[in-house]
Design an enzyme around this catalytic site. Structure first.
Site, PDB file in Angstrom:
ATOM      1  N   GLY A  93      25.829 -12.950  11.809  1.00 12.78           N
ATOM      2  CA  GLY A  93      26.550 -12.258  12.874  1.00 12.78           C
ATOM      3  C   GLY A  93      26.187 -12.976  14.153  1.00 12.78           C
ATOM      4  N   THR A  94      26.894 -14.073  14.412  1.00 17.17           N
ATOM      5  CA  THR A  94      26.444 -14.955  15.498  1.00 17.17           C
ATOM      6  C   THR A  94      26.739 -14.398  16.881  1.00 17.17           C
ATOM      7  OG1 THR A  94      28.448 -16.237  15.099  1.00 17.17           O
ATOM      8  CG2 THR A  94      26.381 -17.093  14.210  1.00 17.17           C
ATOM      9  N   ASN A  95      27.584 -13.382  16.982  1.00 19.96           N
ATOM     10  CA  ASN A  95      27.744 -12.775  18.312  1.00 19.96           C
ATOM     11  C   ASN A  95      26.419 -12.139  18.733  1.00 19.96           C
ATOM     12  OD1 ASN A  95      30.385 -13.466  17.955  1.00 19.96           O
ATOM     13  ND2 ASN A  95      31.166 -11.392  17.789  1.00 19.96           N
ATOM     14  N   ASP A  96      25.914 -11.251  17.895  1.00 18.64           N
ATOM     15  CA  ASP A  96      24.650 -10.599  18.224  1.00 18.64           C
ATOM     16  C   ASP A  96      23.493 -11.586  18.183  1.00 18.64           C
ATOM     17  OD1 ASP A  96      25.913  -8.253  18.614  1.00 18.64           O
ATOM     18  OD2 ASP A  96      24.722  -7.085  17.201  1.00 18.64           O
ATOM     19  N   ARG A 115      34.976  -4.197   9.557  1.00 25.72           N
ATOM     20  CA  ARG A 115      34.209  -3.236  10.374  1.00 25.72           C
ATOM     21  C   ARG A 115      34.721  -1.835  10.103  1.00 25.72           C
ATOM     22  NH1 ARG A 115      34.986  -7.738  14.450  1.00 25.72           N
ATOM     23  NH2 ARG A 115      37.089  -7.313  13.739  1.00 25.72           N
ATOM     24  N   GLU A 137      21.522 -11.202  12.180  1.00 24.92           N
ATOM     25  CA  GLU A 137      22.014 -11.123  13.550  1.00 24.92           C
ATOM     26  C   GLU A 137      20.929 -10.798  14.562  1.00 24.92           C
ATOM     27  OE1 GLU A 137      25.054  -8.075  13.852  1.00 24.92           O
ATOM     28  OE2 GLU A 137      24.169  -6.933  12.221  1.00 24.92           O
ATOM     29  N   GLY A 175      45.793 -40.877  34.531  1.00 23.14           N
ATOM     30  CA  GLY A 175      45.821 -40.575  35.958  1.00 23.14           C
ATOM     31  C   GLY A 175      44.475 -40.295  36.572  1.00 23.14           C
ATOM     32  N   ARG A 227      44.366 -52.554  36.895  1.00 23.73           N
ATOM     33  CA  ARG A 227      44.393 -51.183  36.385  1.00 23.73           C
ATOM     34  C   ARG A 227      43.107 -50.858  35.647  1.00 23.73           C
ATOM     35  NH1 ARG A 227      50.281 -49.722  35.130  1.00 23.73           N
ATOM     36  NH2 ARG A 227      51.383 -51.638  35.653  1.00 23.73           N
ATOM     37  N   TYR A 253      30.846 -20.164   3.445  1.00 21.93           N
ATOM     38  CA  TYR A 253      32.159 -19.862   4.021  1.00 21.93           C
ATOM     39  C   TYR A 253      32.027 -19.491   5.491  1.00 21.93           C
ATOM     40  CZ  TYR A 253      30.915 -14.929   3.665  1.00 21.93           C
ATOM     41  OH  TYR A 253      30.290 -13.727   3.813  1.00 21.93           O
ATOM     42  N   ARG A 285      50.141 -46.853  23.844  1.00 28.01           N
ATOM     43  CA  ARG A 285      48.965 -46.073  23.423  1.00 28.01           C
ATOM     44  C   ARG A 285      49.445 -44.937  22.538  1.00 28.01           C
ATOM     45  NH1 ARG A 285      47.758 -43.366  29.386  1.00 28.01           N
ATOM     46  NH2 ARG A 285      49.806 -42.463  29.619  1.00 28.01           N
ATOM     47  N   CYS A 326      30.266 -14.586  10.202  1.00 27.62           N
ATOM     48  CA  CYS A 326      31.385 -13.705  10.536  1.00 27.62           C
ATOM     49  C   CYS A 326      31.451 -13.406  12.020  1.00 27.62           C
ATOM     50  CB  CYS A 326      31.317 -12.417   9.718  1.00 27.62           C
ATOM     51  SG  CYS A 326      29.855 -11.426  10.053  1.00 27.62           S
ATOM     52  N   ARG A 371      31.190  -3.917   6.137  1.00 32.96           N
ATOM     53  CA  ARG A 371      29.961  -3.631   6.874  1.00 32.96           C
ATOM     54  C   ARG A 371      29.855  -2.134   7.115  1.00 32.96           C
ATOM     55  NH1 ARG A 371      29.161  -6.002  12.813  1.00 32.96           N
ATOM     56  NH2 ARG A 371      30.684  -4.417  13.342  1.00 32.96           N
ATOM     57  N   MET A 402      41.824 -42.364  36.814  1.00 32.30           N
ATOM     58  CA  MET A 402      41.185 -43.428  37.583  1.00 32.30           C
ATOM     59  C   MET A 402      42.225 -44.244  38.316  1.00 32.30           C
ATOM     60  SD  MET A 402      37.964 -44.314  35.243  1.00 32.30           S
ATOM     61  CE  MET A 402      39.055 -44.742  33.934  1.00 32.30           C
ATOM     62  N   SER A 426      25.225 -13.015   5.919  1.00 30.82           N
ATOM     63  CA  SER A 426      26.355 -13.363   6.766  1.00 30.82           C
ATOM     64  C   SER A 426      25.855 -13.400   8.203  1.00 30.82           C
ATOM     65  CB  SER A 426      27.467 -12.322   6.605  1.00 30.82           C
ATOM     66  OG  SER A 426      28.549 -12.662   7.435  1.00 30.82           O
ATOM     67  N   HIS A 476      52.042 -35.656  35.623  1.00 35.00           N
ATOM     68  CA  HIS A 476      50.638 -35.281  35.467  1.00 35.00           C
ATOM     69  C   HIS A 476      50.457 -33.886  34.867  1.00 35.00           C
ATOM     70  CE1 HIS A 476      46.784 -33.584  36.941  1.00 35.00           C
ATOM     71  NE2 HIS A 476      46.347 -34.758  36.496  1.00 35.00           N
ATOM     72  N   LYS A 527      43.966 -49.654  27.306  1.00 36.59           N
ATOM     73  CA  LYS A 527      45.058 -50.436  27.882  1.00 36.59           C
ATOM     74  C   LYS A 527      44.915 -51.915  27.533  1.00 36.59           C
ATOM     75  CE  LYS A 527      46.827 -48.872  31.558  1.00 36.59           C
ATOM     76  NZ  LYS A 527      46.469 -48.162  32.802  1.00 36.59           N
TER      77      LYS A 527
END
Lengths: 882, 882
Positions: B770-773, B557, B749, B100, B91, B856, B335, B836, B613, B102, B768, B451, B22
């Site tokens: 396998g970031t979930n596992d 898969r 993984e 909104g 302000r 990738y 702004r 992946c 896979r 503060m 590759s 808001h 501001k």
């Protein structure tokens, strides 16, 4: 100097790798001036060269010819000579003893002419044709790989025709016919005539022995005993001497001390008028060596003298093969004796007492697994029992299991977790994979040094051999004895220490360790650098652990305390609670019970520390199984009993169990996750710990509790829990007026904890590796699922060389432990680091822990002695490296 | 030069961190010669100093006095002067906009004397007492933290006594009474009189604004928007101008372009005779800015001119607050405008086309989440629907959920996984945590800049505001409209793009992306270095993925193919098979089906690569649930139906299911463990892949399949599977005569794969992640169990700052990825490394992938555009660092 060959006179005990145990031992005996038939050893280098190029290496044949000439000079006989023929034995001998695993050919050098020569020279035509018959059989089997049974069948027929029971009763003319018969059978099966040129017999035999390094049973044996693949075997060619030259001839095997008890007394067996393999194969049951004293007193004296000399020379109990040829004693082999665990310990301690070896050497000589062997349970003498039969006590310990009649099935059922007893007339090297998986071995034939006895002893498994009253019917898969019949699957109990076989399951009791173990472990304690604690959840376990030498409790699990019958309803009330208040009420009831638990354990272990792990398992473990509840509810519905109280209770439990159910409980809502979400549970536990410690300290008992937070993966988890525990500690200290230490640490049991150990260490006084879980999460497989499903295949196909739940995985789990220890100490210099997974009692894992610089290991109370010894070994190994 | 204060004339847009958005904006406008009421800014440094020492820093008060003197000169009025009093606004203004969040105090400087002065000077007594009344309320609320309702109630009472509806209808004498009343109420509640010294009013207000940085709703907002805690807020003190000085006065808010569509047209709202907070608070519904043209044409012209100037100046769409005081235009704030996703993209592309910004800047300006916002589904126009009401389309997208009437409950139910719509008369900053967890927001009051509208737009959530026909009864938790009543828990559908509210669930359809997205992503593609692939299991998914810009399939898969209705019986036959032969027969049936699957996908993606896979899930996933089978069997038994076929079949399935059952399926017999134990399954899959590739290549379609082995933890697993795949490849190549590439790689993984990546890389062409596992095993918790049970508590208590299944855990999982990438490439230089897991579509995770040097990312087709843009941002960030 020859490249590939060493005569006995040239070698020595220090050339074991090159000459094999047998060749080095013979050379050493020659060096010591002992009576050894002359011979030479073709080195392991030649074997490796042969295995590489699938052909004898260049120069070897010429060297063999040269060595044969020398042998002719020394023995006064010549290979292939019709008048004065030399017969030789051709034996394998690896650097590490692999008894019975590889092949041997005896009596090599015979053909029609030489046999006639032997007959003429010895004046014993029967002996000559018998030797020739034996040679053809062995050569056919070992070198040409023809089926032995076909030859045995002919011999059987000859016995039948002659109307006799034993081979030695067959007359010379019939034996001569058997020889002709064997030669014809050989030509038929091998599709080429039996080689009559002794030199080419020898070269073929050498090739066969070399090749036997890679036969399947040798490979299995090496895998079981962790022997490297690239060592190769040497071949020892030695002038034959004959124990079957009449009643003044004999052959035998002896130990310089009792291999079962360790007592200092010659122990062994001999057969008169027999060749060596008759003893080893267990076909005729031999006489104890003490009887030789009566039969051939002078020979016995000589042998006793030589035994003492050899033991002193090698500073170890020896296993000696000897032959007496017409009253002359010859030594054929000496080696360090395989012995029972008890004998190993007693021998080591005795020899140190006798001044033969140093204490350090005594400690080094006993393997942790031998001490483990001593910890076998024994039969409870007061237990009811139903004696079935009695045999020779070949390997001590008690084993209970179901009867299985072949090694295949024993291996299969054993792997699937059943306790089985392998029952065979005798065992052969082909059976090793079955012995590995069996709880115990029982044979109807063989002596204390037969195959089954040696192998089982090596593995520390109970074994009874020579139980001759057993009639084993392999085809019908049953055994009969004294009119009773047992079938495959029936339960029996073996007492390997007494040789007694019982029907059904006999109760067992704590092992009696014998006084020498304490002495040995006392020496070990002075050498080791790792502390040894025990995992104990009860006061009884803690007392036992202290007796066995534990220096504290490394893991006290609190969940079993929750499972107690009178507590489970309270625990369930806590779990079924609708809100914090109801839960708190149940916890208030549990608090005094927990305090009582902790007081017992802390008192038993004081002033040693007790590391108490706060509640770890998911809450649904305290509820009935969901599928049981589902069936109960479905059946009640089917019966129209929806109005009953039991239906409503089951339905209520089912609802809650479903809410708590987890797809993967191992990876679920457990450990400190419970503590973060339900702080009141951990608070109750912490309060009971500190109240217990305070109460004991008021009594003057210096109780030391350490609080361990399980399953931490993030620093903030530990920070929150530490805050909670510290607050309770302050409250209890204030309320009781007792000053007591506040020690809070964490398990390192998920990879993230290891990867972020530096941060986590800022909240911890100690780390304790929970390697069971850490192994599961590092590999991404759960122990239950892996061991039941794919781990056996993985071990068999060499995907893994060890079960990672038994021995720490150095490359994966070990790498995380290294990282965690280094990172943790980088931030917290005095961080105490231990291990409390089952690996804490495994010798190879303990060696890794020493290497990683851990402060202590913790294992089940019964593994404490094993760990103490393994830690001493690890410390010695570390000193050698540095 | 002052230390803590900067007048508007001294500052500029480049001092945003120090002056806040501001203060910097006002200074910049002053610098540009625009009409801004004079004032000065107390810097964020002063705020941080205040928060540190809980007191105004030394020298600040003197500097304020000095700045006030200067302000008196510039405005011609003086704070506290009874004749010519100066009123100021105070302000907050942080460097990053937190609308909104503060606090603000207006009309500061009033007391009895000054109010009288204002009345005299303006000739408008009503205005003076109304300003005083407003000031007391705001001061009481913001500075003294007294409950606003108590003051509002008095005002309400005054309206009632006066018999009027609106505040502006209350007469001056009554307002004066209200002021007295308020002063008395203040003294009663605050237990001290209202401060009458304007200078001490100001200092207290400054303190209050500084403190508001740490109020709970500001903290929540910062957490949601990842704004650092240690920035602080500046305080802007500015001479008041009044939009409520009669009908020639007004106040308003406008956007230089349409913040919803991006169209280049002034968009905004104004209220005549009102103060600014009347617009923002949504209490009176304002008029569209276009109506200002008729009401005050000259003012409108000025505002339009200034808008264009500001947009060009800032090179971005502006959000401008203005006040017209008796015909004079003043700018109070400018702004960068918050905008809808669609507007963000269109504005960026348009501005680049207009030459206002560079392409690079256009790409940088749109956030990946804004592109994600465009991918919201929209209502299917052909779907049946039941229109309930219509409001203002405040934030686009369709949302279906159950009605919830308060933020608490919305947060709670949303976190537990329910889709909820937060329905409120209006929202306030206190409601942010509920909006975070809601699927959409509906309010009965407020305009496009209220808001709810601003917050929901920022989060990309559908939102409808000003839906005035709704009657919301919070007490009864129900809403009525046109005679219909809906209660909490009822299902409704919002169309945030049209402002329409429907009863029940309305079907939705694929989003229409608009032409600008393609242009923008084309620019992004030229900037990014990471490849972007899609996870696709069907030809349809593959086609869609290509349309969205995927450069290959990173994860295909194969298990879903097994689940197809007509295949499941064959798959079950394979699983129930007693031996290899029976299993092979079932596999032979599956082979042509799999080949068909792969042909479709490979064809759709050619010539881009498709990473297939091999079978990953445990076999029991293809059987019915064990507890269903148990209940079926138990009930059939209860009914005495043991003889029926269905009983027998169920009992058979149950037996097999029990054998296959696993304690922890995540950690069980799956992935390449299946391939090692049942090589025939993987062999069938490999064969169908190569047959498909060969068939397509024969057609001239350059299909590229890569074979991915799941769940490898040991080098030897991959070596065995690689051998199998290579053999099949050779066989199919030989049989078909088609030359085709052999590319075999593995998922990383489980932690052990990362820890031993160097060895594993020797058998792989690609990795590759396998970031979930990998996340599950690294943390040691499963996603299902964690998200349902303890993860919400962990996020709430700050144990974790992000859900690690949404955004990669840098310290744990990221450390393993770094290790694996480095170690893998150390052994295999050309190793291709991708990801992946679902993280492949998360912008912050993509940035980490860029940092780790991956080749990738692969994500669900709908995230491909998001990933393309995120990858461009990551590349730009990397360039900036280097």
């Amino acid at each position: 100097m020859r490249q590939w060959i060493s005569t006995f006179a040239e070698g020595g005990a220090d050339q074991r790798r090159r000459l094999g145990g047998k060749g080095a031992g013979l050379a050493e005996m020659v060096r010591a001036g002992l009576p050894v038939p002359p011979g030479f050893t073709i080195t392991t280098d030649a074997c490796l060269a042969f295995l590489r190029q699938d052909d004898l290496p260049e120069g070897l044949v010429a060297e063999i010819d040269d060595a044969l000439s020398q042998l002719a000079k020394e023995s006064g006989r010549r290979l292939g000579d019709a008048i004065n023929p030399l017969l030789v034995s051709v034996r394998s001998g690896a650097a590490v003893s692999m008894p019975g695993m590889m092949d041997t050919v005896l009596n090599l050098g015979l053909n029609e002419a030489c046999a006639a020569g032997i007959a003429a020279q010895s004046g014993d035509e029967r002996f000559a044709w018998d030797a020739y018959r034996r040679f053809i059989q062995m050569y056919a089997n070992v070198v040409a790989q023809l089926p032995l049974e076909r030859f045995e069948a002919r011999l059987e027929q000859a016995r039948h025709e002659a109307g006799v029971q034993e081979d030695r009763q067959i007359s010379a003319p019939i034996l001569r016919r058997v020889v002709e018969d064997h030669l014809a059978l050989y030509a038929e099966l091998a599709k080429s005539p039996f080689p009559t040129d002794p030199r080419s017999q020898l070269l073929s035999a050498v090739r066969a022995v070399f090749s036997s390094w890679n036969n399947p049973r040798a490979k299995v044996y090496r895998r079981v005993h962790s022997i490297p693949e690239d060592m190769g075997t040497a071949v020892t060619v030695q002038a034959m001497v004959f124990g079957n030259r009449g009643e003044d001839s004999a052959t035998g095997v002896l130990f310089t001390r009792n291999p079962n008890t360790g007592e200092r007394a010659l122990t062994g067996e001999f057969l008169q008028n027999a060749q060596g393999e008759d003893v080893v194969a267990g076909i005729r049951t031999p006489l104890p060596i003490s009887r030789l004293k009566e039969a051939m007193p002078e020979c016995y004296r000589q042998i006793a003298e030589v035994s003492e000399l050899l033991e002193r020379h090698y500073q170890d109990m020896q296993d000696i093969e000897f032959t007496i040829e017409e009253g002359r004693v010859f030594l054929l082999q000496t080696r360090s004796a395989k012995r029972s665990s008890r004998a190993a310990v007693k021998t080591a301690v005795d020899m140190a007492a006798e001044g033969l070896i140093e204490q350090r050497a005594a400690v080094a000589r006993v393997s942790p697994e031998e001490v483990a062997g001593l910890l076998h349970r024994t039969l409870d003498p007061k237990a009811e029992h139903d004696l079935l039969a009695e045999g020779l006590p070949a390997s001590p310990g008690a084993a209970v299991g179901t009867i299985v009649f072949d090694a295949e099935r024993a291996a299969e059922q054993g792997r699937s977790g059943q306790s089985v007893i392998l029952v065979r007339p005798e065992t052969a090297p082909d059976d090793v994979h079955g012995i590995v998986e069996a709880a115990g071995v029982l044979t109807s034939r063989g002596g204390m040094t037969c195959h089954a006895a040696i192998v089982a002893r090596g593995m520390g498994k109970p074994c009874i051999v020579g139980c001759e009253t057993l009639r084993i019917d392999l085809a019908q898969r049953r055994l009969t004895v004294a009119g009773r019949t047992l079938v495959e699957g029936d339960l029996i109990t073996l007492d390997g220490s007494s040789g007694k076989v019982y029907v059904g399951q006999v109760a067992t009791q704590e092992p009696d360790l014998g006084p020498e173990v304490g002495v040995l472990l006392g020496w070990a304690d002075q050498m080791r650098r790792l502390g040894v604690r025990a995992n104990a959840d009860t006061p009884e376990d803690s007392v036992r652990a202290r007796e066995l030498g534990a220096e504290g409790v490394g893991l006290c699990r609190t969940e079993h305390m929750f499972m107690a019958k009178e507590r489970l309803p309270v625990v369930r009330r806590m779990i079924m609670a609708e809100g914090t208040e109801e839960r708190q009420a149940a916890l208030d009831q549990l608090l005094p019970m927990q305090r009582q638990d902790f007081m017992g354990i802390l008192r038993a272990m004081a002033p040693h520390p007790v590391t108490i792990r706060l509640l770890d398992p998911p809450l649904h473990e305290f509820l009935p199984h969901i599928s049981d509840l589902e069936v109960e509810v479905a059946v009640a519905r089917e019966r129209g009993e929806e109005a009953s109280d039991s239906y409503r209770q089951a339905a209520g439990l089912l609802r809650r169990a479903k809410v708590l159910a987890e797809a993967n409980p191992m990876l679920g809502f457990r450990g400190c996750r419970l503590g973060v979400v339900y702080p009141e549970i951990y608070e109750m536990q912490a309060r009971s710990i500190f109240q217990a410690m305070a109460a004991l300290r008021k009594e003057g008992v210096m109780a030391e509790a350490e609080v361990m937070i399980p399953l931490v993966g993030m620093r903030q988890e530990l920070a929150l829990m530490r805050e909670l525990v510290s607050r309770v500690h302050a409250e209890v200290s204030h309320a009781t007026g007792v000053t007591m230490p506040l020690v809070v640490g964490t398990m390192i049991e998920v990879p993230r904890a290891a990867l972020t150990a530096a941060e986590i260490a800022e909240e911890a006084e100690f780390f304790s590796f929970g390697t069971n879980d850490l192994t599961q999460t590092t590999f991404g497989f759960s122990r239950d699922d892996a061991e039941g499903k794919f781990l056996p295949a993985y071990l068999e196909r060499g995907v893994l060389s060890d079960n990672p739940f038994a021995t720490l995985d150095r490359d994966g789990v070990g790498a995380l432990m290294k990282l965690a220890t280094e990172q943790g100490r980088s931030r917290q210099k005095k961080l105490k680091v231990g291990i409390c997974g089952e690996h804490g009692g495994d010798p190879r894992s303990i060696a890794l822990c020493q290497e990683l610089g851990l402060n202590y290991v913790s294992c089940s109370p019964y593994r404490v002695p094993v760990a103490r010894l393994a830690a001493a070994h690890a410390a010695m190994a570390a000193e050698e490296v540095s």
